[in-house]
Structure formats: structure tokens, C-alpha cells
Design a protein around this motif. Structure first.
Motif, PDB file in Angstrom:
ATOM      1  N   LYS A  98       5.524   1.966  -9.793  1.00 23.83           N
ATOM      2  CA  LYS A  98       4.327   2.384  -9.081  1.00 23.83           C
ATOM      3  C   LYS A  98       3.437   1.188  -8.802  1.00 23.83           C
ATOM      4  O   LYS A  98       3.271   0.292  -9.636  1.00 23.83           O
ATOM      5  CB  LYS A  98       3.552   3.411  -9.906  1.00 23.83           C
ATOM      6  CG  LYS A  98       4.290   4.731 -10.081  1.00 23.83           C
ATOM      7  CD  LYS A  98       3.500   5.846  -9.497  1.00 23.83           C
ATOM      8  CE  LYS A  98       4.246   7.167  -9.687  1.00 23.83           C
ATOM      9  NZ  LYS A  98       4.762   7.670  -8.420  1.00 23.83           N
ATOM     10  N   GLU A  99       2.856   1.187  -7.629  1.00 23.29           N
ATOM     11  CA  GLU A  99       1.827   0.196  -7.320  1.00 23.29           C
ATOM     12  C   GLU A  99       0.580   0.572  -8.103  1.00 23.29           C
ATOM     13  O   GLU A  99       0.226   1.742  -8.213  1.00 23.29           O
ATOM     14  CB  GLU A  99       1.505   0.215  -5.825  1.00 23.29           C
ATOM     15  CG  GLU A  99       0.628  -0.939  -5.371  1.00 23.29           C
ATOM     16  CD  GLU A  99       1.441  -2.198  -5.101  1.00 23.29           C
ATOM     17  OE1 GLU A  99       1.653  -2.966  -6.061  1.00 23.29           O
ATOM     18  OE2 GLU A  99       1.856  -2.406  -3.950  1.00 23.29           O
ATOM     19  N   THR A 100      -0.072  -0.413  -8.676  1.00 18.06           N
ATOM     20  CA  THR A 100      -1.348  -0.195  -9.344  1.00 18.06           C
ATOM     21  C   THR A 100      -2.387  -1.115  -8.720  1.00 18.06           C
ATOM     22  O   THR A 100      -2.054  -2.027  -7.960  1.00 18.06           O
ATOM     23  CB  THR A 100      -1.262  -0.499 -10.852  1.00 18.06           C
ATOM     24  OG1 THR A 100      -1.083  -1.913 -11.028  1.00 18.06           O
ATOM     25  CG2 THR A 100      -0.114   0.275 -11.518  1.00 18.06           C
ATOM     26  N   ILE A 101      -3.641  -0.888  -9.067  1.00 13.76           N
ATOM     27  CA  ILE A 101      -4.670  -1.776  -8.532  1.00 13.76           C
ATOM     28  C   ILE A 101      -4.426  -3.211  -8.987  1.00 13.76           C
ATOM     29  O   ILE A 101      -4.748  -4.163  -8.263  1.00 13.76           O
ATOM     30  CB  ILE A 101      -6.085  -1.296  -8.919  1.00 13.76           C
ATOM     31  CG1 ILE A 101      -6.228  -1.065 -10.426  1.00 13.76           C
ATOM     32  CG2 ILE A 101      -6.464  -0.046  -8.148  1.00 13.76           C
ATOM     33  CD1 ILE A 101      -7.620  -0.645 -10.856  1.00 13.76           C
ATOM     34  N   ALA A 102      -3.819  -3.381 -10.164  1.00  8.77           N
ATOM     35  CA  ALA A 102      -3.518  -4.737 -10.651  1.00  8.77           C
ATOM     36  C   ALA A 102      -2.361  -5.372  -9.896  1.00  8.77           C
ATOM     37  O   ALA A 102      -2.451  -6.526  -9.456  1.00  8.77           O
ATOM     38  CB  ALA A 102      -3.213  -4.696 -12.149  1.00  8.77           C
ATOM     39  N   VAL A 352      -9.685   7.858  -7.860  1.00  4.61           N
ATOM     40  CA  VAL A 352      -8.341   7.717  -7.299  1.00  4.61           C
ATOM     41  C   VAL A 352      -8.354   6.851  -6.029  1.00  4.61           C
ATOM     42  O   VAL A 352      -7.314   6.370  -5.588  1.00  4.61           O
ATOM     43  CB  VAL A 352      -7.734   9.111  -7.014  1.00  4.61           C
ATOM     44  CG1 VAL A 352      -8.295   9.705  -5.733  1.00  4.61           C
ATOM     45  CG2 VAL A 352      -6.216   9.069  -6.968  1.00  4.61           C
ATOM     46  N   ASP A 353      -9.534   6.623  -5.478  1.00  2.00           N
ATOM     47  CA  ASP A 353      -9.667   5.900  -4.211  1.00  2.00           C
ATOM     48  C   ASP A 353      -9.684   4.379  -4.342  1.00  2.00           C
ATOM     49  O   ASP A 353      -9.701   3.667  -3.331  1.00  2.00           O
ATOM     50  CB  ASP A 353     -10.956   6.339  -3.488  1.00  2.00           C
ATOM     51  CG  ASP A 353     -10.921   7.792  -3.078  1.00  2.00           C
ATOM     52  OD1 ASP A 353      -9.839   8.292  -2.748  1.00  2.00           O
ATOM     53  OD2 ASP A 353     -11.995   8.432  -3.096  1.00  2.00           O
ATOM     54  N   MET A 354      -9.677   3.883  -5.548  1.00  2.00           N
ATOM     55  CA  MET A 354      -9.796   2.433  -5.715  1.00  2.00           C
ATOM     56  C   MET A 354      -8.590   1.680  -5.166  1.00  2.00           C
ATOM     57  O   MET A 354      -8.727   0.588  -4.610  1.00  2.00           O
ATOM     58  CB  MET A 354     -10.023   2.079  -7.181  1.00  2.00           C
ATOM     59  CG  MET A 354     -11.359   2.565  -7.747  1.00  2.00           C
ATOM     60  SD  MET A 354     -12.803   2.014  -6.804  1.00  2.00           S
ATOM     61  CE  MET A 354     -13.114   3.440  -5.748  1.00  2.00           C
ATOM     62  N   LEU A 355      -7.395   2.218  -5.294  1.00  2.00           N
ATOM     63  CA  LEU A 355      -6.202   1.509  -4.824  1.00  2.00           C
ATOM     64  C   LEU A 355      -6.261   1.266  -3.317  1.00  2.00           C
ATOM     65  O   LEU A 355      -6.070   0.139  -2.851  1.00  2.00           O
ATOM     66  CB  LEU A 355      -4.936   2.289  -5.185  1.00  2.00           C
ATOM     67  CG  LEU A 355      -3.618   1.587  -4.829  1.00  2.00           C
ATOM     68  CD1 LEU A 355      -3.409   0.370  -5.717  1.00  2.00           C
ATOM     69  CD2 LEU A 355      -2.430   2.538  -4.957  1.00  2.00           C
ATOM     70  N   ALA A 356      -6.517   2.300  -2.551  1.00  3.52           N
ATOM     71  CA  ALA A 356      -6.586   2.148  -1.090  1.00  3.52           C
ATOM     72  C   ALA A 356      -7.768   1.275  -0.675  1.00  3.52           C
ATOM     73  O   ALA A 356      -7.682   0.517   0.299  1.00  3.52           O
ATOM     74  CB  ALA A 356      -6.670   3.515  -0.424  1.00  3.52           C
ATOM     75  N   GLU A 365      -1.290  -3.433   3.334  1.00  5.04           N
ATOM     76  CA  GLU A 365      -0.883  -2.059   3.609  1.00  5.04           C
ATOM     77  C   GLU A 365      -0.102  -1.536   2.407  1.00  5.04           C
ATOM     78  O   GLU A 365       0.811  -2.208   1.926  1.00  5.04           O
ATOM     79  CB  GLU A 365       0.004  -1.991   4.864  1.00  5.04           C
ATOM     80  CG  GLU A 365      -0.720  -2.307   6.156  1.00  5.04           C
ATOM     81  CD  GLU A 365      -1.670  -1.211   6.583  1.00  5.04           C
ATOM     82  OE1 GLU A 365      -1.490  -0.050   6.135  1.00  5.04           O
ATOM     83  OE2 GLU A 365      -2.597  -1.511   7.368  1.00  5.04           O
ATOM     84  N   LEU A 366      -0.468  -0.375   1.936  1.00  8.30           N
ATOM     85  CA  LEU A 366       0.291   0.221   0.840  1.00  8.30           C
ATOM     86  C   LEU A 366       1.661   0.647   1.334  1.00  8.30           C
ATOM     87  O   LEU A 366       1.797   1.183   2.439  1.00  8.30           O
ATOM     88  CB  LEU A 366      -0.455   1.434   0.275  1.00  8.30           C
ATOM     89  CG  LEU A 366      -1.737   1.139  -0.510  1.00  8.30           C
ATOM     90  CD1 LEU A 366      -2.445   2.444  -0.871  1.00  8.30           C
ATOM     91  CD2 LEU A 366      -1.428   0.332  -1.760  1.00  8.30           C
ATOM     92  N   GLU A 367       2.664   0.401   0.529  1.00  8.21           N
ATOM     93  CA  GLU A 367       4.014   0.801   0.899  1.00  8.21           C
ATOM     94  C   GLU A 367       4.148   2.318   0.875  1.00  8.21           C
ATOM     95  O   GLU A 367       3.414   3.021   0.186  1.00  8.21           O
ATOM     96  CB  GLU A 367       5.021   0.169  -0.072  1.00  8.21           C
ATOM     97  CG  GLU A 367       5.092  -1.347   0.019  1.00  8.21           C
ATOM     98  CD  GLU A 367       6.097  -1.935  -0.940  1.00  8.21           C
ATOM     99  OE1 GLU A 367       6.826  -1.144  -1.588  1.00  8.21           O
ATOM    100  OE2 GLU A 367       6.163  -3.172  -1.056  1.00  8.21           O
ATOM    101  N   GLU A 368       5.100   2.816   1.641  1.00  6.64           N
ATOM    102  CA  GLU A 368       5.346   4.249   1.714  1.00  6.64           C
ATOM    103  C   GLU A 368       5.582   4.811   0.321  1.00  6.64           C
ATOM    104  O   GLU A 368       6.349   4.265  -0.471  1.00  6.64           O
ATOM    105  CB  GLU A 368       6.580   4.523   2.591  1.00  6.64           C
ATOM    106  CG  GLU A 368       6.843   5.996   2.835  1.00  6.64           C
ATOM    107  CD  GLU A 368       5.797   6.634   3.718  1.00  6.64           C
ATOM    108  OE1 GLU A 368       5.579   7.853   3.583  1.00  6.64           O
ATOM    109  OE2 GLU A 368       5.186   5.916   4.556  1.00  6.64           O
ATOM    110  N   GLY A 369       4.889   5.892   0.020  1.00 11.03           N
ATOM    111  CA  GLY A 369       5.057   6.548  -1.269  1.00 11.03           C
ATOM    112  C   GLY A 369       4.128   6.048  -2.360  1.00 11.03           C
ATOM    113  O   GLY A 369       4.093   6.624  -3.452  1.00 11.03           O
ATOM    114  N   GLN A 370       3.359   5.008  -2.096  1.00 15.77           N
ATOM    115  CA  GLN A 370       2.432   4.475  -3.099  1.00 15.77           C
ATOM    116  C   GLN A 370       1.005   4.949  -2.822  1.00 15.77           C
ATOM    117  O   GLN A 370       0.601   5.075  -1.662  1.00 15.77           O
ATOM    118  CB  GLN A 370       2.471   2.942  -3.099  1.00 15.77           C
ATOM    119  CG  GLN A 370       3.830   2.340  -3.379  1.00 15.77           C
ATOM    120  CD  GLN A 370       4.235   2.489  -4.849  1.00 15.77           C
ATOM    121  OE1 GLN A 370       3.525   3.053  -5.674  1.00 15.77           O
ATOM    122  NE2 GLN A 370       5.420   1.971  -5.185  1.00 15.77           N
TER     123      GLN A 370
END
Length: 503
Positions: A98-102, A352-356, A365-370
Motif C-alpha cells: 500500500k502507498e502511505t503518506i511516508a 483519510v484525505d492527507m495522502l491525496a 499522481e497516485l497509482e491505480e488502486g492506491q
């Protein structure tokens, strides 16, 4: 101008990011949010110099799932059974793919650190073997460095972990499940007999020094950053029980140990901000201050209430609840010359909005599914729009039966009561629900004499624009709204809506 482009036009270089995630800090626990029995000058200064959000929420009213949402940009219902805290024996709850903010910020060239409370598990097997390297953990999720309390300050093991290793651990002094730990007994500190051994490691953990020690580690790590922009996720143990402020803070508030512990938290924030000034990087650092969920009505919290301190302000309920007191949280953004001073926003925003939002900030750009449930709130964080960017947010209390949905002015809860703790015994750790509401003097049309009325509706609907304290359940008055909200909630439960990327 697009939401993304203004970041590139106005930001010449990526800012440092400091995300302070306090533990169990309620909506009414800060003087800038209305507290009168304690004083938080350093956090108030953040609000005075930055932007304060009055309609911010944690995706869960429970610590572990809330942190899952913050780091991954996903609602915890995607994980299946993640509605309660994890503890001593639990493995890592975040998939390392999983992609994380880190990991996101690391790809953008950031040095990354997690300091403080982790509470998301370690390794791949249960029970966790504390005598072996604790991997995977924070390091496998994008953090270059981790130092902190592995679970929570109220539960074992009462030790510190640095990256994959327990600090002070030696092979000739192993952990032993079922043995009493050599750690101090403190009120509201639990399960001291769950795991013992590792005496040298336990000796380093001193309850009333945890806050100051973690502050020292946070400050030291920031000072070590010389070249790359840095991201520090500072998850304080303040103000989760047990309430163990350092001696210099005891007796400084008018709300007992509860308020004293908030005072220590405020000092910690002040030390972080002072360090940024001393480093000469304050002007290019985005600071976000928030909490993982609402204030908890534990025994010490109940005493603070008797002293006149309202943990969650005028909101109904407490940590673990689907009521507003469970998940509406303080949220402040600060960035000199980029975020205007003294602004107050009613923007609906979620942790939950911090990643985007960090993705937009760094032009990725976040990868598909992340980050499927994360929405880019950068324009709101920066104060560039007053337009509501979020149409709705899914809110999870402790009980799955009480999953809630916020849409516009409406909050819908799919059950009776708060969906959190429900013991009717005052003075206990689990005191909550209707009995706690009555004790606290809060009013709700479904509750009488500490119990749910026999003729109370099967669900709840509140108009938060007119009734922020949730005094009147409008479930029977607006059947069409109830139907729409329930249908929308059902799509989340079925997983259909969870396939939609909201960015």
C-alpha cells in the motif's frame, strides 16, 4: 487554474511537513476550540497564525483504524475487521504494497520519520515475537526512521522500539509472555502481566517521561536533517490514558491530570515549533496539527468533566462513538506566508484525505488502486477555496452495526446509541453510551434516564447545521432522507461504493 497547478506556481520548493497526530485529544480540549479549564497557548498560536478547521473528522472513532486511514488514504472498512485497536500480539495491519503518506513523500525525495505511537502492529505472524526483529513495520511502509511506543502507553509492552528493535533488548534477557513486567503500576495502565522479561528494556520506559522523551527524539531527528526536505509524522502519546505528565506540568490546569497532560502536549508542540525557528526552516514548513479521534470518557476524563472541562465541547458522545464527539477532531494547518493567518474554515475534511493532498502538494499522481478514499484537500488546507470539496465521508465507530455517513448537513447512523463503549458503571474505563450521556448532562431525544427509550427509532438522523449537539433525532421526520442515506451506506457496506476513487 487547476487545484494542482497553483501548488507549482506558488511553491518554489517542496516544504518540510510536520504532521502532529495527538492521541485522544477531543474537540473541546484546546483553548482555541473553547476550553476554559486549561490553556494551550502554543497550539492557539498555530491557529492564530494559520487556518483552523471546525468540521474535520477522523475516518474512525477508534485509534488503530483511524491511523490506518490517515496513513493509507483508505477507509478502514476496506480492511474487513479493522474496527478495534490492535495490541501486543497483533501483526502489521497495513499491506506493505500500500502507498502511505511516508512512501509517497519518500518518492518525492523526502527524508521520512515516524516518532511516537505506532499502534498498527508488527510482523506477519501472531503472536508477535518480541525477541526478534519487528519487521515488517514502519520502515517497510516508507519511514526511513522510527522511534516510539510500539502499541499504546496504556498497554504492553512498556518499552521503546527503534526501527526494528526493542531499545535496550539483549538476548540474555528475553521477553516472556504471561510473566509480569517490571514496570511501574499506574492508574489506568493495563495488563502488566501480559508480557514480562526484558527487564533492561522495561527499565528505560518511565511513564512520566514518555512525552518529554518522544519530544526529544522528534526534535533531534529534525535537527539531523540538513539537505532533503523532511516529513515527520509525530504521533504523541498525549493525551491517551494513563495520564502521566512530567512533574513540571502537574497542577498547572483547573481540570486535574487530564488538563495537565494537555498542557504537556501544548508544550511539546511549542518545542517543535521553536526548533523549526531555530533551524531556520519555519517559513518553509507545513505543520498540520490534529487528533486520531475524539476525547475519551475514561475515569480521569470523568473527573475532568466534574471539574467543568468538556472534552468534546458541545458535541454529543466520546471516543468510540458514531456521535460527533467520537470523530470530530481539532485540525489546524500552519505555513507562514502561504496559509493566511487567523482563518477559520467549515470545510468538511477527513484524516483519510492527507495522502491525496500530499500527492497534489508534491505533483505526484497516485497509482491505480492506491488511496481510494483520499480526496485532494490542498486548496482547503491552503485556504484557496471556500467551496466544499467533499460531498460525503464514511465514519466508523467501534461497532460495525453503527457505521455512519455524513453527507452535507446530514449525519446518519445505522443503529441506536453511540456504537461505542456502553458500560453504565460510572468511574470505569468502559463507561459510555446512554448512561454516560445522562451523567454528562447531554441531551438526546432517544435517551432518558441513562437508557434508550423503548420507542426510539432504529436509526438516527441529525441536521448538523441546526443541531450540532445532536439533541433531536430526525429519523422519523425525514423518511426520504433516511432512505437515501441508508441506500448510500449499504453501497459502502457491500463494497460497491468502495470501488469508486473520490479524487
Amino acid at each position: 487554474m487547476s487545484q494542482l497547478s497553483f501548488a507549482f506556481q506558488e511553491i518554489q520548493e517542496f516544504p518540510n511537513i510536520v504532521l502532529i497526530n495527538a492521541d485522544d485529544l477531543g474537540y473541546g480540549d484546546l483553548s482555541c476550540f473553547g476550553a476554559t479549564k486549561l490553556n494551550t497557548p502554543n497550539i492557539d498560536k498555530l491557529a492564530e497564525e494559520g487556518r483552523m478547521f471546525t468540521d474535520a473528522h477522523a475516518a474512525s472513532a477508534v485509534c488503530t483504524p483511524s491511523r490506518y486511514a490517515l496513513l493509507t488514504g483508505e477507509y478502514p472498512v476496506r480492511h474487513g475487521n479493522l474496527n478495534s485497536p490492535v495490541f501486543l500480539k497483533n501483526k502489521l495491519v497495513i499491506d506493505t504494497q500500500k502507498e502511505t503518506i511516508a512512501s509517497l513523500l519518500k518518492k518525492a525525495g523526502y527524508a521520512t520519520a515516524c516518532i511516537g505511537k505506532w499502534h498498527l502492529g508488527f510482523g506477519t505472524t501472531e503472536p508477535v515475537d518480541w525477541n526478534k526483529p519487528l519487521a515488517p513495520g514502519p520502515n517497510e511502509l516508507g519511514f526511513d526512521y522510527y522511534y516510539g511506543v510500539p502499541v499504546v502507553n496504556s498497554h504492553p509492552p512498556f518499552v521503546y522500539v527503534e526501527n526494528h528493535d526493542v531499545v535496550g533488548f539483549t538476548e540474555d534477557d528475553p521477553f516472556v509472555y504471561g510473566q509480569k513486567a517490571k514496570t511501574k503500576k499506574v492508574f489506568e495502565k493495563m495488563h502488566l502481566g501480559a508480557i514480562g522479561g526484558a527487564d533492561k528494556a522495561h527499565e528505560l520506559y518511565v511513564d512520566n517521561q514518555v512525552g518529554t522523551h518522544l519530544k526529544d527524539k522528534a526534535v533531534s531527528w529534525m535537527k539531523s536533517q540538513k539537505e532533503n526536505p523532511f516529513f515527520m509524522y509525530f504521533a504523541t502519546t498525549n493525551i491517551h490514558h494513563p495520564f502521566t505528565p512530567a512533574p513540571q506540568f502537574i497542577g498547572t490546569s483547573e481540570s486535574g491530570l487530564y488538563g495537565d497532560y494537555v498542557h504537556e502536549l501544548d508544550w511539546i508542540v511549542g518545542e517543535v515549533m521553536q526548533t523549526l525557528e531555530e533551524m531556520g526552516v519555519a517559513e518553509n514548513t507545513l505543520v498540520i496539527f490534529t487528533s486520531d479521534n475524539g476525547g475519551m470518557f475514561n475515569a480521569t476524563g470523568q473527573e475532568a468533566w466534574k471539574d467543568g472541562h468538556r472534552l468534546n465541547g458541545d458535541l454529543l458522545g466520546f471516543k468510540f462513538d458514531a456521535w460527533e464527539g467520537g470523530h470530530r477532531i481539532p485540525f489546524i494547518t500552519h505555513w507562514p506566508n502561504k496559509i493566511k493567518a487567523s482563518e477559520v474554515s467549515n470545510q468538511l475534511i477527513c484524516n483519510v484525505d492527507m495522502l491525496a493532498s500530499f500527492s497534489a502538494l508534491t505533483g505526484q499522481e497516485l497509482e491505480e488502486g492506491q488511496g481510494k478514499d483520499s480526496k485532494n484537500m490542498l486548496p482547503a488546507i491552503m485556504g484557496r477555496t471556500n467551496k466544499q470539496l467533499r460531498n460525503e465521508v464514511l465514519l466508523a465507530p467501534q461497532k460495525k452495526s453503527h457505521l455512519a455517513l455524513r453527507k452535507g448537513k446530514w449525519l446518519y447512523i445505522g443503529g441506536q446509541g453511540g456504537g461505542g463503549f456502553s458500560s453504565s458503571k460510572q468511574g470505569t474505563h468502559g463507561f459510555g453510551g446512554p448512561a454516560a450521556i445522562t451523567f454528562a448532562g447531554e441531551i438526546n431525544s432517544d435517551i432518558e434516564n441513562g437508557k434508550i427509550k423503548r420507542d426510539a427509532p432504529v436509526g438516527q438522523l441529525y441536521n448538523l447545521e441546526e443541531d450540532i449537539s445532536q439533541t433531536h433525532n430526525l429519523y422519523n421526520q425525514y423518511p426520504e432522507v433516511v432512505k437515501q442515506m441508508q441506500n448510500s451506506l449499504d453501497t459502502y457496506k457491500s463494497g460497491k461504493k468502495l470501488t469508486i476513487n473520490t479524487k
